[in-house]
Design an enzyme around this catalytic site. Structure first.
Site, PDB file in Angstrom:
ATOM      1  N   GLU A  26       0.830  -1.207   0.000  1.00 48.85           N
ATOM      2  CA  GLU A  26       0.000   0.000   0.000  1.00 48.85           C
ATOM      3  C   GLU A  26       0.864   1.258   0.000  1.00 48.85           C
ATOM      4  O   GLU A  26       0.535   2.245  -0.664  1.00 48.85           O
ATOM      5  CB  GLU A  26      -0.949  -0.028   1.193  1.00 48.85           C
ATOM      6  CG  GLU A  26      -2.011  -1.122   1.044  1.00 48.85           C
ATOM      7  CD  GLU A  26      -2.938  -1.223   2.239  1.00 48.85           C
ATOM      8  OE1 GLU A  26      -4.143  -1.013   2.065  1.00 48.85           O
ATOM      9  OE2 GLU A  26      -2.445  -1.533   3.351  1.00 48.85           O
ATOM     10  N   GLU A  70      -4.014  -9.760   3.389  1.00 46.71           N
ATOM     11  CA  GLU A  70      -4.921  -9.511   4.516  1.00 46.71           C
ATOM     12  C   GLU A  70      -6.040 -10.545   4.670  1.00 46.71           C
ATOM     13  O   GLU A  70      -6.372 -10.919   5.812  1.00 46.71           O
ATOM     14  CB  GLU A  70      -5.508  -8.098   4.413  1.00 46.71           C
ATOM     15  CG  GLU A  70      -4.577  -6.980   4.854  1.00 46.71           C
ATOM     16  CD  GLU A  70      -3.589  -6.547   3.792  1.00 46.71           C
ATOM     17  OE1 GLU A  70      -2.855  -5.575   4.021  1.00 46.71           O
ATOM     18  OE2 GLU A  70      -3.541  -7.191   2.721  1.00 46.71           O
TER      19      GLU A  70
END
Length: 261
Positions: A111, A131
């Site tokens: 990210e 995730e």
């Protein structure tokens, strides 16, 4: 200058930020996020710094994302206002930032890289949003930015299966700009790219970045076209000495001397 969780150095107009938590694959916890936020706050304010590079210590990891052991221990994991790594929610920074991805970039590490303007990656590096495998979601912008930056079906496969993407595939998909042969060559490659950015007026680079970002906001082209000169970085360019210096240097057949003012 060395902080507790990152090392900061300057080379001329370039700020180099190295995450220094190699014992946990440069994963970040709240204290590290706050430290990085302060570093990039300083970069944003400093008129003498025009480009930033962020990388990781060692040759294994750029950033392995959120420090899950720290989280599992019940510690405070609140994100700073500017997001993971002090970058993923920093939407008002018009100075360019380069990610020098020297190893794995997973979860929040991916990210951070996606939040940068350019990515240079070692050939052995890989990217991913794992995730779902730990019952979380990549809400530091990864799900949003990856879906913007590559074809939808490819993004869906990477996101929903949580698979790792080799750097060469990232280049083919378009989210990696350049490859370096080894982790050690990643930062020099990023510095060479930064030098190319410095050849242009920093005011013009920032104006170009702002307009590029505005184009992703969803407004129609006619509206964006009409508003171009109303945006802050574009107004600053047209009020700057650089706008005078560029044509003058061209007419005088010399290299321009940019001031960023």
């Amino acid at each position: 200058m060395a902080g507790s969780y990152c090392r900061v150095e300057t080379r001329g107009r370039i700020l180099i930020v190295t995450i220094t938590r190699p014992d946990v694959m440069n994963a970040l916890h709240r204290p590290a996020n706050l430290e990085l936020e302060a570093v990039f706050d300083g970069f944003a304010r400093d008129p003498d710094l025009w480009v930033a590079i962020i990388t990781g210590a060692g040759d294994r990891a750029f950033c392995a994302g959120n420090d899950l052991k720290y989280q599992a221990a019940g510690n405070d994991t609140t994100m700073p206002p500017t997001g993971f790594g002090g970058l993923t929610a920093r939407f008002d920074l018009m100075k360019p930032v380069i990610a020098a991805v020297n190893g794995i970039a997973l979860g929040g590490g991916f990210e951070i890289a996606l939040a940068c303007d350019l990515i240079v990656a070692a050939r052995g590096a890989n990217f991913g949003l794992p995730e779902p495998h730990v019952g979380l979601a990549a809400t530091a912008g990864g799900l949003l930015r990856l879906a913007q930056q590559i074809p939808t079906k490819k993004a869906a496969e990477i996101i929903l299966t949580a698979r790792r993407v080799p750097a060469a595939e990232g280049e083919a998909l378009g989210f990696v700009n350049a490859l370096a042969d080894t982790p050690a060559e990643t930062l020099p490659a990023a510095l060479a790219l930064a030098d190319r950015l410095l050849a242009g007026s920093p005011m013009a680079v920032r104006a170009a970045k702002e307009l590029m970002l505005r184009a992703q906001d969803g407004d129609d082209l006619a509206t964006l076209y009409a508003r171009q000169r109303t945006y802050p970085a574009v107004r600053a360019l047209y009020d700057s000495a650089d706008r005078v210096e560029g044509p003058r240097a061209f007419a005088e057949k010399r290299k321009p001397v940019w001031t960023g003012r």
